[in-house]
Design a protein around this motif. Sequence first.
Motif, short mmCIF file in Angstrom:
data_model
loop_
_atom_site.label_atom_id
_atom_site.label_comp_id
_atom_site.label_asym_id
_atom_site.label_seq_id
_atom_site.Cartn_x
_atom_site.Cartn_y
_atom_site.Cartn_z
N ALA A 65 5.59 -10.17 -18.55
CA ALA A 65 6.33 -11.43 -18.72
C ALA A 65 7.02 -11.87 -17.43
O ALA A 65 7.16 -13.06 -17.17
N LEU A 66 7.41 -10.90 -16.61
CA LEU A 66 8.10 -11.22 -15.36
C LEU A 66 7.14 -11.65 -14.25
O LEU A 66 7.41 -12.60 -13.53
N ALA A 67 6.01 -10.92 -14.11
CA ALA A 67 5.16 -11.16 -12.94
C ALA A 67 3.70 -10.79 -13.17
O ALA A 67 2.99 -10.47 -12.21
N GLY A 68 3.26 -10.81 -14.42
CA GLY A 68 1.86 -10.51 -14.68
C GLY A 68 1.46 -9.09 -14.31
O GLY A 68 0.29 -8.83 -14.05
N VAL A 69 2.40 -8.17 -14.28
CA VAL A 69 2.11 -6.77 -13.93
C VAL A 69 1.81 -5.99 -15.20
O VAL A 69 2.59 -6.01 -16.14
N ARG A 70 0.65 -5.35 -15.23
CA ARG A 70 0.18 -4.57 -16.37
C ARG A 70 -0.04 -5.43 -17.62
O ARG A 70 0.11 -4.97 -18.74
N GLY A 71 -0.37 -6.70 -17.42
CA GLY A 71 -0.66 -7.59 -18.53
C GLY A 71 -0.70 -9.03 -18.08
O GLY A 71 -0.48 -9.34 -16.90
N GLY A 73 0.51 -12.74 -17.53
CA GLY A 73 1.81 -13.34 -17.28
C GLY A 73 1.76 -14.21 -16.05
O GLY A 73 0.70 -14.40 -15.45
N PRO A 74 2.90 -14.72 -15.65
CA PRO A 74 2.95 -15.61 -14.49
C PRO A 74 2.66 -14.86 -13.19
O PRO A 74 2.82 -13.64 -13.11
N ASP A 75 2.22 -15.61 -12.20
CA ASP A 75 2.04 -15.02 -10.87
C ASP A 75 3.41 -14.73 -10.27
O ASP A 75 4.37 -15.47 -10.50
N PRO A 76 3.53 -13.65 -9.50
CA PRO A 76 4.80 -13.37 -8.82
C PRO A 76 5.16 -14.52 -7.89
O PRO A 76 4.30 -15.15 -7.30
N ARG A 77 6.46 -14.77 -7.74
CA ARG A 77 6.96 -15.86 -6.89
C ARG A 77 7.06 -15.45 -5.42
O ARG A 77 7.26 -16.30 -4.57
N GLY A 78 7.00 -14.18 -5.14
CA GLY A 78 7.22 -13.71 -3.77
C GLY A 78 8.70 -13.45 -3.52
O GLY A 78 9.55 -13.70 -4.37
N SER A 84 18.93 -11.40 0.01
CA SER A 84 20.09 -10.67 0.55
C SER A 84 19.65 -9.52 1.45
O SER A 84 18.51 -9.04 1.38
N THR A 85 20.56 -9.07 2.27
CA THR A 85 20.29 -7.93 3.15
C THR A 85 19.98 -6.69 2.32
O THR A 85 19.08 -5.91 2.66
N LEU A 86 20.70 -6.48 1.22
CA LEU A 86 20.45 -5.33 0.35
C LEU A 86 19.02 -5.35 -0.17
O LEU A 86 18.30 -4.35 -0.10
N ALA A 87 18.57 -6.49 -0.68
CA ALA A 87 17.21 -6.60 -1.22
C ALA A 87 16.18 -6.44 -0.11
O ALA A 87 15.18 -5.73 -0.28
N ARG A 88 16.39 -7.08 1.02
CA ARG A 88 15.43 -6.98 2.12
C ARG A 88 15.28 -5.54 2.58
O ARG A 88 14.17 -5.04 2.81
N THR A 89 16.38 -4.82 2.71
CA THR A 89 16.34 -3.43 3.13
C THR A 89 15.57 -2.58 2.13
O THR A 89 14.74 -1.75 2.50
N ASP A 90 15.83 -2.80 0.85
CA ASP A 90 15.15 -2.03 -0.19
C ASP A 90 13.65 -2.34 -0.21
O ASP A 90 12.82 -1.43 -0.27
N ILE A 91 13.31 -3.61 -0.16
CA ILE A 91 11.90 -4.02 -0.17
C ILE A 91 11.17 -3.42 1.03
O ILE A 91 10.08 -2.86 0.90
N ASP A 92 11.78 -3.52 2.20
CA ASP A 92 11.16 -2.99 3.42
C ASP A 92 10.96 -1.47 3.35
O ASP A 92 9.99 -0.94 3.89
N SER A 93 11.87 -0.78 2.67
CA SER A 93 11.78 0.68 2.59
C SER A 93 10.56 1.13 1.80
O SER A 93 10.08 2.25 1.99
N TYR A 94 10.05 0.29 0.91
CA TYR A 94 8.87 0.64 0.12
C TYR A 94 7.57 0.23 0.79
O TYR A 94 6.50 0.68 0.39
N GLY A 95 7.64 -0.63 1.77
CA GLY A 95 6.45 -1.03 2.52
C GLY A 95 5.32 -1.46 1.60
O GLY A 95 5.53 -2.20 0.65
N THR A 96 4.12 -0.95 1.87
CA THR A 96 2.94 -1.37 1.10
C THR A 96 2.88 -0.74 -0.30
O THR A 96 2.05 -1.14 -1.11
N SER A 100 3.80 -7.10 -6.02
CA SER A 100 4.14 -8.13 -7.00
C SER A 100 5.61 -8.54 -6.88
O SER A 100 6.33 -8.65 -7.87
N HIS A 101 6.06 -8.78 -5.67
CA HIS A 101 7.45 -9.18 -5.41
C HIS A 101 7.73 -10.53 -6.06
O HIS A 101 6.92 -11.45 -5.99
N SER A 102 8.88 -10.63 -6.69
CA SER A 102 9.24 -11.88 -7.35
C SER A 102 10.75 -11.95 -7.53
O SER A 102 11.49 -11.04 -7.11
N TRP A 103 11.19 -13.00 -8.17
CA TRP A 103 12.61 -13.17 -8.45
C TRP A 103 12.76 -14.08 -9.65
O TRP A 103 11.84 -14.81 -10.03
#
Length: 170
Positions: A65-71, A73-78, A84-96, A100-103
Amino acid sequence: MGCDIHWIIEKRNMDGSDSELDDVWVGVAMKHNTPALPISANLPDEYSQFTRPIYSGRDYAFFAALAGVRGEGPDPRGVPPDVSTLARTDIDSYGTDGHSHSWATLLEFVLAWLEVNKPQAYDVCIAALAARRLDGIPLSDEAQRILGYYTGISWLNELDDYRVVYYFDN
């Protein structure tokens, strides 16, 4: 292999100018690996803490329902450009490994869960939200009661100032 969600709640902070372009999003809470609420966050004292879970475990219907993951649904928004800096740091830490990044606004996030897990409650909340958006009136008492019961959120008047940035990993 299982899929997990990682999510960061951000709050919009105005810098005092008249331009919406000067909004700043600040990370206020972060969770990994599909935790159940309550979240431990440094929210202002006047906000009640979350008392009921939005979800727990791997809720693939919710992920879809959030991002079409495992079923279906809508495409992720990116990732939002003003993340925020907190989100950017966390996202970058996971790399590849992150995908399905979204908000969504916090309200959209909660309503997606309600739609998947409590359809009758979702219907009441959607009707109240439609009236609120169209007529500029607050949520009905019943919708506030339902949202408050399932989420523990008592600061509904500020929901538009919060969003959730999320992504998944396998």
